[in-house]
Design a protein around this motif. Structure first.
Motif, PDB file in Angstrom:
ATOM      1  N   ILE A  25       0.837  -1.208   0.000  1.00 41.51           N
ATOM      2  CA  ILE A  25       0.000   0.000   0.000  1.00 41.51           C
ATOM      3  C   ILE A  25       0.869   1.255   0.000  1.00 41.51           C
ATOM      4  CG2 ILE A  25      -1.546   1.381   1.459  1.00 41.51           C
ATOM      5  CD1 ILE A  25      -2.886  -1.266   2.288  1.00 41.51           C
ATOM      6  N   ALA A  26       1.924   1.248   0.822  1.00 41.62           N
ATOM      7  CA  ALA A  26       2.806   2.417   0.922  1.00 41.62           C
ATOM      8  C   ALA A  26       3.467   2.736  -0.413  1.00 41.62           C
ATOM      9  CB  ALA A  26       3.871   2.173   1.996  1.00 41.62           C
ATOM     10  N   PHE A  27       3.948   1.702  -1.103  1.00 40.20           N
ATOM     11  CA  PHE A  27       4.571   1.937  -2.409  1.00 40.20           C
ATOM     12  C   PHE A  27       3.536   2.451  -3.418  1.00 40.20           C
ATOM     13  CE2 PHE A  27       8.078  -1.260  -1.347  1.00 40.20           C
ATOM     14  CZ  PHE A  27       9.055  -0.279  -1.259  1.00 40.20           C
ATOM     15  N   ALA A  28       2.334   1.861  -3.417  1.00 40.03           N
ATOM     16  CA  ALA A  28       1.298   2.265  -4.373  1.00 40.03           C
ATOM     17  C   ALA A  28       0.835   3.698  -4.124  1.00 40.03           C
ATOM     18  CB  ALA A  28       0.118   1.310  -4.288  1.00 40.03           C
ATOM     19  N   GLY A  94      -0.108   3.748  -7.934  1.00 39.22           N
ATOM     20  CA  GLY A  94      -1.471   3.519  -8.388  1.00 39.22           C
ATOM     21  C   GLY A  94      -2.153   4.781  -8.880  1.00 39.22           C
ATOM     22  N   VAL A  95      -3.206   4.599  -9.655  1.00 41.07           N
ATOM     23  CA  VAL A  95      -3.947   5.752 -10.191  1.00 41.07           C
ATOM     24  C   VAL A  95      -5.216   6.042  -9.394  1.00 41.07           C
ATOM     25  CG1 VAL A  95      -3.075   5.373 -12.519  1.00 41.07           C
ATOM     26  CG2 VAL A  95      -5.246   4.338 -11.842  1.00 41.07           C
ATOM     27  N   ASN A  96      -5.565   5.165  -8.462  1.00 44.99           N
ATOM     28  CA  ASN A  96      -6.779   5.371  -7.659  1.00 44.99           C
ATOM     29  C   ASN A  96      -6.434   5.552  -6.186  1.00 44.99           C
ATOM     30  OD1 ASN A  96      -8.734   5.056  -9.801  1.00 44.99           O
ATOM     31  ND2 ASN A  96      -8.190   2.893  -9.814  1.00 44.99           N
ATOM     32  N   ARG A  97      -5.386   6.318  -5.935  1.00 43.57           N
ATOM     33  CA  ARG A  97      -4.972   6.575  -4.563  1.00 43.57           C
ATOM     34  C   ARG A  97      -6.039   7.383  -3.810  1.00 43.57           C
ATOM     35  NH1 ARG A  97      -1.255   8.127  -7.983  1.00 43.57           N
ATOM     36  NH2 ARG A  97      -1.491  10.323  -7.461  1.00 43.57           N
ATOM     37  N   PRO A  98      -6.128   7.235  -2.495  1.00 40.20           N
ATOM     38  CA  PRO A  98      -5.275   6.391  -1.657  1.00 40.20           C
ATOM     39  C   PRO A  98      -5.760   4.935  -1.602  1.00 40.20           C
ATOM     40  CG  PRO A  98      -6.759   7.639  -0.290  1.00 40.20           C
ATOM     41  CD  PRO A  98      -7.005   8.109  -1.693  1.00 40.20           C
ATOM     42  N   TYR A  99      -4.786   4.005  -1.552  1.00 42.78           N
ATOM     43  CA  TYR A  99      -5.079   2.606  -1.317  1.00 42.78           C
ATOM     44  C   TYR A  99      -5.041   2.372   0.189  1.00 42.78           C
ATOM     45  CZ  TYR A  99      -4.402   2.163  -6.319  1.00 42.78           C
ATOM     46  OH  TYR A  99      -4.528   2.314  -7.673  1.00 42.78           O
ATOM     47  N   TYR A 100      -5.815   1.425   0.648  1.00 37.39           N
ATOM     48  CA  TYR A 100      -5.929   1.247   2.092  1.00 37.39           C
ATOM     49  C   TYR A 100      -6.334  -0.182   2.433  1.00 37.39           C
ATOM     50  CZ  TYR A 100     -10.820   1.992   0.733  1.00 37.39           C
ATOM     51  OH  TYR A 100     -12.031   1.906   0.105  1.00 37.39           O
ATOM     52  N   THR A 134      -5.168  12.582  -7.042  1.00 36.35           N
ATOM     53  CA  THR A 134      -5.710  11.546  -7.913  1.00 36.35           C
ATOM     54  C   THR A 134      -6.906  12.030  -8.710  1.00 36.35           C
ATOM     55  OG1 THR A 134      -4.981   9.833  -6.370  1.00 36.35           O
ATOM     56  CG2 THR A 134      -6.643   9.201  -7.973  1.00 36.35           C
ATOM     57  N   ASP A 135      -7.854  12.659  -8.029  1.00 35.57           N
ATOM     58  CA  ASP A 135      -9.121  13.010  -8.663  1.00 35.57           C
ATOM     59  C   ASP A 135      -9.291  14.479  -8.979  1.00 35.57           C
ATOM     60  OD1 ASP A 135      -9.914  10.440  -8.710  1.00 35.57           O
ATOM     61  OD2 ASP A 135     -11.267  10.540  -7.007  1.00 35.57           O
ATOM     62  N   VAL A 180     -14.362   2.779  -9.984  1.00 35.23           N
ATOM     63  CA  VAL A 180     -13.902   1.577  -9.272  1.00 35.23           C
ATOM     64  C   VAL A 180     -14.795   1.286  -8.066  1.00 35.23           C
ATOM     65  CG1 VAL A 180     -11.520   1.646 -10.049  1.00 35.23           C
ATOM     66  CG2 VAL A 180     -12.181   2.984  -8.044  1.00 35.23           C
ATOM     67  N   GLU A 181     -16.061   1.701  -8.180  1.00 28.56           N
ATOM     68  CA  GLU A 181     -17.086   1.379  -7.187  1.00 28.56           C
ATOM     69  C   GLU A 181     -16.830   1.970  -5.804  1.00 28.56           C
ATOM     70  OE1 GLU A 181     -19.929  -0.086  -7.965  1.00 28.56           O
ATOM     71  OE2 GLU A 181     -19.252  -0.195 -10.033  1.00 28.56           O
ATOM     72  N   GLN A 182     -16.161   3.110  -5.747  1.00 26.44           N
ATOM     73  CA  GLN A 182     -15.964   3.794  -4.477  1.00 26.44           C
ATOM     74  C   GLN A 182     -16.972   4.930  -4.350  1.00 26.44           C
ATOM     75  OE1 GLN A 182     -11.843   4.796  -5.376  1.00 26.44           O
ATOM     76  NE2 GLN A 182     -11.206   3.752  -3.517  1.00 26.44           N
ATOM     77  N   TYR A 183     -17.473   5.134  -3.135  1.00 19.73           N
ATOM     78  CA  TYR A 183     -18.365   6.260  -2.910  1.00 19.73           C
ATOM     79  C   TYR A 183     -17.584   7.575  -3.025  1.00 19.73           C
ATOM     80  CZ  TYR A 183     -22.298   3.441  -1.310  1.00 19.73           C
ATOM     81  OH  TYR A 183     -23.346   2.571  -1.249  1.00 19.73           O
TER      82      TYR A 183
END
Length: 417
Positions: A25-28, A94-100, A134-135, A180-183
């Motif tokens: 996650i940290a790298f992404a 990643g392109v959809n940060r933040p990853y968690y 990201t957005d 990506v189905e995130q609110y």
């Protein structure tokens, strides 16, 4: 034997452990990097005994424990280093940060970034920064912090009354969820969890010296709008403060406010006026004349504005203000708009408001509506002769209350904020 060193882009693991997810996650979330499984803390390759089992654990961990989906940005291979088999996990930014971590959610305990040779929890501001990067800067399109349980009790009831249902298609059409189905934050604004407020204050006189009552409204912005409007309508005389006008100004304040600022939409009710102010000035390069006279509409919250229009809550900024202004045609300055880079305000006077004011105050209100007025326009408005107008303008310029630009026939006067 060659020794390897951990750094910002390199991490060693002797074998798979649950902490591997945090490193990925940290790298992404930062600038990417590589994890070598089968290398000890001293940078010595020791190999992996059961390659297939370790590969299965790593891929399963990424697909099941990390959100949003990150597998497309991770390349897992087996390499022989110093004569032993080592698993190489190459992670792209990643392109959809933040990853968690799914189990923790989008908060400091679930979001990690790379700092030097370590994965560390991200602070709240770092998380916000990742979302913006990201957005983009549009609040309503950004990823909402809360993803697991987003209650829509009020929204669903509102839609039901209109014969509609909040389906997955509905959520995507109006932008409650992203690709990506995130609110999104629009979903947050429409949810019962929304904490952005309308603050209504009732004062006994023409200033803020004596507060009679104060009330806060929050929850879904739709509920906030109707609840605060209902309260205001009970506190004022709707014969001189038309309900249509109050509702339109209040809905515009909620639609077009800057949600990147935490301040509440403020409604101050005085004995002689109502002030409705919202955080955030006019969008981009729009002027007050563009909005109030030309009917040009541009919202920083386009999805929220579209939703309000489609749901029949609002007619849109340009149409709504045009309808409001039609109520006050010929009785100006009963309605005045003011703005700064960080705020927009509507000052509403009762419909029976008279011009019982000093020439100075009348002129100031005129200039607040007509920034850049000529002396002849001011003469016509005040009903003064040229000499009397000249002396008044000279005195107010000398006091720093108004300012002038240009020379001769091109001279224009402005109210000083």
């Amino acid at each position: 034997m060659k020794f390897y060193i951990e750094d910002k882009y390199t991490e060693f693991k002797l074998k798979f452990t649950p902490n591997l997810k945090k490193e990925i996650i940290a790298f992404a979330n930062t600038d990417g990097g590589t994890i070598y499984v089968g290398v000890n803390d001293n940078g010595v390759p020791v190999g992996v005994e059961d390659i297939d089992s370790e590969l299965l654990k790593i891929t399963g961990s990424i697909s099941q424990a990390i959100a949003p989906d990150l597998l497309g940005f991770v390349d897992i291979t087996v390499e022989k280093i110093e004569g032993v088999d080592v698993i190489k996990v190459a992670v792209q930014k990643g392109v959809n940060r933040p990853y968690y971590l799914k189990e923790k959610g989008m908060k400091p305990t679930g979001v990690y970034v790379r700092l030097g040779a370590a994965a560390v929890p991200a602070g709240v501001e770092q998380i916000r920064s990742l979302i913006r990067d990201t957005d983009g800067v549009s609040f309503e399109k950004n990823i909402a912090f809360e993803q697991s349980t987003v209650p829509f009790v009020y929204l669903d009831r509102f839609l039901q009354e209109k014969g509609m249902v909040r389906t997955e298609e509905f959520e995507h059409i109006y932008g409650l969820k992203n690709r990506v189905e995130q609110y999104t934050n629009l979903a947050y604004l429409l949810s019962d969890n929304c904490q952005f407020q309308v603050r209504v204050s009732l004062f006994s006189g023409e200033d803020k010296k004596r507060l009679l009552e104060k009330k806060y409204f929050d929850g879904s912005v739709i509920k906030t709008l109707y609840d605060s409007f209902s309260f205001i309508a009970q506190k004022v005389d709707v014969k001189v403060y038309p309900k249509l006008v109050l509702f339109e100004l209040l809905s515009n304040a909620l639609i077009h406010r800057e949600y990147g600022l935490s301040s509440a939409v403020a409604v101050n009710i005085f004995s002689d006026r109502i002030e409705i102010s919202s955080p955030g000035g006019l969008c981009d390069k729009l002027t007050l004349d563009d909005v109030t006279k030309m009917g040009i509409s541009q919202s920083r919250n386009t999805r929220l504005a579209t939703f309000f229009v489609d749901m029949g809550i609002s007619d849109g900024f340009g149409l709504g203000l045009a309808r409001v202004l039609s109520f006050y045609k010929g009785v100006a300055p009963a309605l005045i708009f003011k703005h700064t880079p960080n705020a927009f305000m509507a000052v509403l006077r009762p419909l029976n408001y008279s011009y019982a004011k000093s020439p100075q105050n009348k002129l100031l209100e005129f200039l607040q509506e007509n920034q850049g007025a000529s002396s002849s326009e001011i003469e016509k408005f005040l009903g003064f002769k040229q000499t009397k107008t000249y002396h008044l303008l000279t005195a107010l310029c000398g006091q720093g209350i108004i300012a002038k630009e240009g020379k001769g026939k091109n001279t224009r006067y402005y109210a000083v904020e």
